[in-house]
Design an enzyme around this catalytic site. Structure first.
Site, PDB file in Angstrom:
ATOM      1  N   TYR A  58      -5.851  10.939   4.579  1.00  7.43           N
ATOM      2  CA  TYR A  58      -4.459  11.229   4.204  1.00  7.43           C
ATOM      3  C   TYR A  58      -4.408  12.090   2.934  1.00  7.43           C
ATOM      4  CZ  TYR A  58      -3.609   7.987   7.970  1.00  7.43           C
ATOM      5  OH  TYR A  58      -3.613   7.398   9.207  1.00  7.43           O
ATOM      6  N   GLN A 109       0.835  -1.194   0.000  1.00  9.29           N
ATOM      7  CA  GLN A 109       0.000   0.000   0.000  1.00  9.29           C
ATOM      8  C   GLN A 109       0.876   1.253   0.000  1.00  9.29           C
ATOM      9  OE1 GLN A 109      -2.406   1.488   3.264  1.00  9.29           O
ATOM     10  NE2 GLN A 109      -4.232   1.442   1.970  1.00  9.29           N
ATOM     11  N   GLY A 147      -9.378  -6.721   8.554  1.00 11.54           N
ATOM     12  CA  GLY A 147      -8.256  -6.087   9.225  1.00 11.54           C
ATOM     13  C   GLY A 147      -7.967  -6.718  10.563  1.00 11.54           C
ATOM     14  N   ARG A 196      -7.595   2.393  -2.812  1.00 16.01           N
ATOM     15  CA  ARG A 196      -8.515   2.327  -1.673  1.00 16.01           C
ATOM     16  C   ARG A 196      -9.149   3.685  -1.437  1.00 16.01           C
ATOM     17  NH1 ARG A 196      -7.850   0.564   4.744  1.00 16.01           N
ATOM     18  NH2 ARG A 196      -9.482  -0.992   4.629  1.00 16.01           N
TER      19      ARG A 196
HETATM   20  C1  8OZ Z   1      -4.004   3.341  12.288  1.00 16.94           C
HETATM   21  C2  8OZ Z   1      -2.891   3.982  12.809  1.00 16.94           C
HETATM   22  C3  8OZ Z   1      -2.040   4.642  11.967  1.00 16.94           C
HETATM   23  C4  8OZ Z   1      -2.285   4.677  10.608  1.00 16.94           C
HETATM   24  C5  8OZ Z   1      -5.036   4.262   8.073  1.00 16.94           C
HETATM   25  C6  8OZ Z   1      -2.675   3.917   7.744  1.00 16.94           C
HETATM   26  O1  8OZ Z   1      -5.959   4.579   8.842  1.00 16.94           O
HETATM   27  C7  8OZ Z   1      -3.661   4.064   8.616  1.00 16.94           C
HETATM   28  C8  8OZ Z   1      -3.407   4.039  10.079  1.00 16.94           C
HETATM   29  C9  8OZ Z   1      -4.264   3.378  10.949  1.00 16.94           C
HETATM   30  O2  8OZ Z   1      -5.227   4.115   6.876  1.00 16.94           O
END
Ligand code: 8OZ
Length: 366
Positions: free
Chosen positions: A183, A102, A320, A230
């Site tokens: 993000y 990913q 998950g 995603r």
């Molecule tokens: C939990 C803690 C830190 C990062 C996401 C990559 O929520 C994460 C993530 C999840 O997609």
């Protein structure tokens, strides 16, 4: 009738089952953010499609140093990291598994202590998120970001492309672009965050531009058949306020990337790791824009997953937390066996405890 346990070809990748290990941040990379031998063992434990996953999606891995937002998350941008990942892909392939990495850029969900030169993290906006990240010493509020200039965006796109090529060098079967959970890419998609007035902000089409350019660059570099994405249309994760028109936004986003003939689309339904009915959204309408494999996620039980595949609502289901606690989740689903409980304190950081020591049915003598 198709079942969860039937094979499927996803783009250029042949999978033995439709059971997928979802991407899971575990914060256990070594010095230089290099994947370790322990990480290889963890993924290998879940790799045999007879007992584990038909496909493993790795934990989110930053495409460049600025893409990091948490302590000890692995990178996929330099030669040492490629060598570390090669141990992982070899161990998974030896057990007959399939694995994609990913690709991640956190944008503003970061902290200056994790950024090169202690600089502010970059985003679509200069507005700080209301949230915490995990740094040396524990949890801390995320830092105020700097808005990327328009002329810097092509450099971000290039990081994704380079990381995709690195992934091929490392022996991955493909990549998944992380465009979910608040993000960087989602920071461009949503009008609750993106306050730009250039060609990457304003209209839905402009807000979808970063996603479109990243997907075109990655698919152009390694092939659409090895590229997934995603999305999380209504998640509130990481202070991602809901878009003013989520349905129109995400339908446009998917329609725009559909011509790339991507291997799969991975959709988080509802609030990531939380309520599936967090906000109304018509996922079936989203799917009508896409003809690749459709992967669903978020709180799926065995019965829900079997129904989703049998009804044709989904081609693949990702799990998950159940895959953290059950290395042989595939076998347990097949046999309708009880699941191990998840231990929360060992989720992020640490070593083998709560990572490679969850018992399989076989180890438990069943
Ligand atoms: C939990 C803690 C830190 C990062 C996401 C990559 O929520 C994460 C993530 C999840 O997609």
């Amino acid at each position: 009738m198709t079942t969860l346990f039937d094979p499927i070809r996803v783009g250029d990748i042949d999978l033995a089952t439709r059971i997928v290990m979802a991407p899971l941040t575990r914060d256990r990379a070594g010095p230089g953010l290099v994947p370790t031998e322990l990480m290889a063992r963890y993924y290998a434990q879940r790799a045999d499609p007879a007992s584990g996953a038909g496909l493993i999606i790795t934990e989110a891995s930053q495409v460049c140093p600025e893409g990091q937002g948490y302590l000890d998350t692995p990178g996929i941008f330099n030669a040492a990291q490629v060598a570390g990942w090669r141990r992982v892909t070899q161990a998974v392939h030896e057990r007959g598994g399939r694995i994609v990495v990913q690709l991640w850029h956190v944008g503003r969900i970061s902290h200056v202590s994790l950024q090169p030169g202690g600089q502010p993290p970059v985003s679509s906006t200069a507005r700080v998120a209301n949230g915490k990240t995990y740094i040396a010493g524990g949890f801390a509020p995320v830092s105020a970001p700097r808005a990327l200039r328009s002329d810097e965006v092509p450099g971000i796109v290039a990081h994704y492309r380079h990381a995709a090529l690195r992934a091929m060098e490392a022996g991955f079967d493909g990549v998944e672009v992380h465009a979910a959970n608040g993000y960087l890419i989602e920071q461009f998609l949503r009008d609750s965050i993106n306050d730009r007035s250039d060609g990457y902000g304003g209209s839905i089409d402009h807000r979808c531009r970063l996603l479109r350019e990243v997907m075109a660059a990655v698919a152009g570099a390694i092939g659409g058949g090895r590229t997934g994405v995603r999305l999380s249309p209504v998640t509130p994760s990481n202070d991602a306020g809901i878009d003013s028109q989520p349905q129109a936004l995400y339908e446009h986003a998917v329609a725009q990337i559909a011509p790339l003939k991507l291997a799969y689309l991975h959709v988080v339904e509802g609030a990531t790791g939380g309520a599936r009915d967090h906000a109304p959204f018509d996922y079936a309408a989203l799917r009508r824009h896409f003809d690749g494999a459709w992967m669903v996620n978020n709180g799926y039980t065995r019965a829900m997953a079997m129904d989703a595949v049998a009804s044709g609502e989904a081609d693949l289901v990702s799990f998950g937390k159940p895959f953290i606690a059950n290395p042989d989740l595939g076998r347990r689903l097949r046999e309708d066996a009880p699941l191990n409980a998840l231990q929360m304190p060992t989720l992020f950081g640490g070593g083998e405890a709560g990572y490679t020591d969850y018992p399989s049915l076989e180890a438990a003598g069943a």
